[in-house]
Design an enzyme around this catalytic site. Structure first.
Site, PDB file in Angstrom:
ATOM      1  N   HIS A   5      -3.324   2.311  -5.023  1.00 45.27           N
ATOM      2  CA  HIS A   5      -4.692   2.650  -4.596  1.00 45.27           C
ATOM      3  C   HIS A   5      -5.480   3.371  -5.688  1.00 45.27           C
ATOM      4  O   HIS A   5      -6.700   3.449  -5.618  1.00 45.27           O
ATOM      5  CB  HIS A   5      -4.671   3.476  -3.300  1.00 45.27           C
ATOM      6  CG  HIS A   5      -4.248   4.899  -3.467  1.00 45.27           C
ATOM      7  ND1 HIS A   5      -2.976   5.342  -3.183  1.00 45.27           N
ATOM      8  CD2 HIS A   5      -4.928   5.992  -3.874  1.00 45.27           C
ATOM      9  CE1 HIS A   5      -2.902   6.642  -3.405  1.00 45.27           C
ATOM     10  NE2 HIS A   5      -4.080   7.064  -3.833  1.00 45.27           N
TER      11      HIS A   5
ATOM     12  N   ASP B  38       2.462   0.646  -2.171  1.00 46.40           N
ATOM     13  CA  ASP B  38       1.394   1.401  -2.835  1.00 46.40           C
ATOM     14  C   ASP B  38       1.813   1.858  -4.226  1.00 46.40           C
ATOM     15  O   ASP B  38       1.557   2.991  -4.629  1.00 46.40           O
ATOM     16  CB  ASP B  38       0.945   2.600  -1.995  1.00 46.40           C
ATOM     17  CG  ASP B  38      -0.367   3.196  -2.505  1.00 46.40           C
ATOM     18  OD1 ASP B  38      -1.111   2.477  -3.190  1.00 46.40           O
ATOM     19  OD2 ASP B  38      -0.630   4.386  -2.244  1.00 46.40           O
TER      20      ASP B  38
ATOM     21  N   GLY C 271      -6.211  13.279  -6.541  1.00 49.24           N
ATOM     22  CA  GLY C 271      -6.011  13.293  -7.986  1.00 49.24           C
ATOM     23  C   GLY C 271      -4.549  13.398  -8.360  1.00 49.24           C
ATOM     24  O   GLY C 271      -4.144  13.018  -9.457  1.00 49.24           O
ATOM     25  N   ASN C 272      -3.724  13.929  -7.427  1.00 43.08           N
ATOM     26  CA  ASN C 272      -2.278  13.994  -7.632  1.00 43.08           C
ATOM     27  C   ASN C 272      -1.610  12.635  -7.408  1.00 43.08           C
ATOM     28  O   ASN C 272      -0.455  12.436  -7.793  1.00 43.08           O
ATOM     29  CB  ASN C 272      -1.617  14.999  -6.697  1.00 43.08           C
ATOM     30  CG  ASN C 272      -1.615  16.409  -7.244  1.00 43.08           C
ATOM     31  OD1 ASN C 272      -2.280  17.274  -6.704  1.00 43.08           O
ATOM     32  ND2 ASN C 272      -0.871  16.641  -8.309  1.00 43.08           N
ATOM     33  N   SER C 273      -2.312  11.712  -6.744  1.00 41.15           N
ATOM     34  CA  SER C 273      -1.721  10.415  -6.417  1.00 41.15           C
ATOM     35  C   SER C 273      -1.193   9.727  -7.670  1.00 41.15           C
ATOM     36  O   SER C 273      -1.905   9.593  -8.662  1.00 41.15           O
ATOM     37  CB  SER C 273      -2.757   9.520  -5.740  1.00 41.15           C
ATOM     38  OG  SER C 273      -3.107  10.007  -4.475  1.00 41.15           O
TER      39      SER C 273
ATOM     40  N   GLY D 139      12.025 -13.821   9.933  1.00 44.15           N
ATOM     41  CA  GLY D 139      11.146 -14.507  10.870  1.00 44.15           C
ATOM     42  C   GLY D 139      11.302 -14.127  12.329  1.00 44.15           C
ATOM     43  O   GLY D 139      11.474 -15.014  13.178  1.00 44.15           O
ATOM     44  N   VAL D 140      11.242 -12.832  12.644  1.00 41.18           N
ATOM     45  CA  VAL D 140      11.315 -12.386  14.029  1.00 41.18           C
ATOM     46  C   VAL D 140      10.248 -11.332  14.296  1.00 41.18           C
ATOM     47  O   VAL D 140       9.797 -10.636  13.388  1.00 41.18           O
ATOM     48  CB  VAL D 140      12.701 -11.789  14.371  1.00 41.18           C
ATOM     49  CG1 VAL D 140      13.781 -12.850  14.311  1.00 41.18           C
ATOM     50  CG2 VAL D 140      13.035 -10.612  13.463  1.00 41.18           C
TER      51      VAL D 140
END
Length: 390
Positions: free
Chosen positions: A126, A156, A229-231, A288-289
């Site tokens: 992000h 992410d 900003g820490n991301s 596929g469930v």
């Protein structure tokens, strides 16, 4: 010395010893580092009445911060101007802009971690998603344009690459599986673009999921202050080793830290890193469930002989599960030897499987236990907007 005086002397000695031992016990319980780090606790006492105290006991995480900080960078991502719809959907943007739409190109601010001498940088998806230009600033003042190697919206995470003259500072990876609740951790990043900042705290919880932050969630929760900003910055242990990538905070206003932050474990981050460097994408397993929880009501209604597992609500036609014989109403209990107790666990276990590999799936069908052979399919990735590419 009379017997009375001996008894009195012995009583004073025994009481003093008891008090001293009690003091050592309290110190060992509350401040064990005092017994192993720095000068003795007794060294802080004055040598005589009125004399200045000796050097105070000091315990610092400066060495950990100094080891990790050079490899934690600021990430600046130029992005197209925001729309009012994007502002309304994001509390943090709404707090800053309200009904005012910024007309100029915006600059996203985040952090990243240099993880290899070749210049690979781990950060959050992000932070760089939609960017037209990305630049990285090192703590030593150097700056470079960054190339986007690949992104993985489902965790992410994103990988950048910078080219600067050697040597590049590289962080040392730790082991997220060794973390325990209560361990000291440091969060390092560039909050609010004020410059590199180190905050400390502890591991508050492990394995946090169902937060709605990403598809695959297994977060480290910490009370070390993590702010906008820490991301993409580093969560490190007391030795300065990388244990997580700081990703999100819990905030009622979309603003500053409330002491609840989340980081992606380093082992998960490095798996994504290796896949993006090698293939430019992350390939995950799929069977596929559509699933649901197994609760007491389900156990009673379906007359199950087990109490834990994952209920299969629906099986997609021609899916790996359908071909293996899985049916709606089955309860999946194990996949390739890994016990599963919730839909989230099943998603994570299956996603970690290699597409086209053969695995054993244990299911409970009423009172019957079955072992089915299944060939894992390829999970279709999500776009940056979070919608399946069906």
């Amino acid at each position: 010395m009379t017997g009375s005086q001996l008894r009195q002397t012995w009583l004073i000695f025994s009481q003093a010893t008891t008090v001293a031992l009690a003091g050592v016990f309290v110190v060992a319980s509350l401040k064990p580092e005092w017994l192993h780090q720095g000068p003795s606790v007794l060294a802080t006492l004055p040598t005589a009445v009125g004399a200045p105290p000796r050097a105070a006991v000091q315990f610092s995480y400066a060495a950990a911060a100094q080891a990790a900080s050079p490899a934690v960078v600021a990430v600046l991502a130029n992005k197209p101007a925001l729309t009012q719809r994007e502002i309304d959907a994001d509390p943090w943007l709404r707090f800053h802009f309200g009904r005012r739409i910024p007309q100029r190109q915006q600059t996203g601010l985040g952090s990243g971690v240099i993880v290899s001498p070749e210049g690979y940088v781990l950060t959050n998806n992000h932070v760089v998603s939609g960017a037209t230009e990305i630049r990285v600033q090192l703590p030593d003042g150097r700056e470079a344009a960054a190339r986007l190697v690949g992104t993985d919206p489902e965790t992410d995470l994103a990988v950048l690459r910078i080219e600067l003259a050697a040597p590049l500072p590289v962080i040392h990876p730790g082991r997220a599986e060794d973390l325990q609740v209560g361990d000291v951790v440091l969060a390092i990043g560039n909050p609010f673009n004020v410059g590199q900042t180190v905050t400390s705290g502890i591991v508050s919880a492990l394995g946090r999921s169902q937060l709605g932050l990403s598809t695959f969630e297994n977060f480290i929760q910490t009370d070390a202050a993590i702010n906008p900003g820490n991301s993409g910055g580093a969560l490190v242990d007391a030795q300065g080793r990388l244990v997580g990538i700081n990703t999100a905070i819990y905030s009622r206003t979309g603003g500053g830290s409330l002491g609840i932050g989340f980081a992606i474990p380093v082992d998960s981050a490095y798996q994504v890193l290796e896949a993006l460097i090698k293939d430019g994408k992350v390939s995950r397993g799929w069977i596929g469930v559509i699933t649901g929880e197994v609760n007491p009501e389900v156990v009673e209604m379906m007359k199950l002989s087990i109490q834990q597992g994952v209920l299969v609500k629906e099986v997609f036609k021609a899916s790996p599960a359908a071909k293996a014989g899985v049916e709606a109403g089955d309860v999946v209990t194990e996949v390739n030897g890994h016990a599963v107790r919730s839909p989230r666990e099943l998603i994570n276990v299956v996603a970690a499987l290699k597409p086209e590999s053969q695995v054993q799936v244990q299911v409970q069908r009423g009172k019957q236990s079955l072992s089915l052979q299944l060939q894992v399919g390829l999970r279709k990735p999500l776009t940056d907007e979070g919608t399946p590419e069906e």
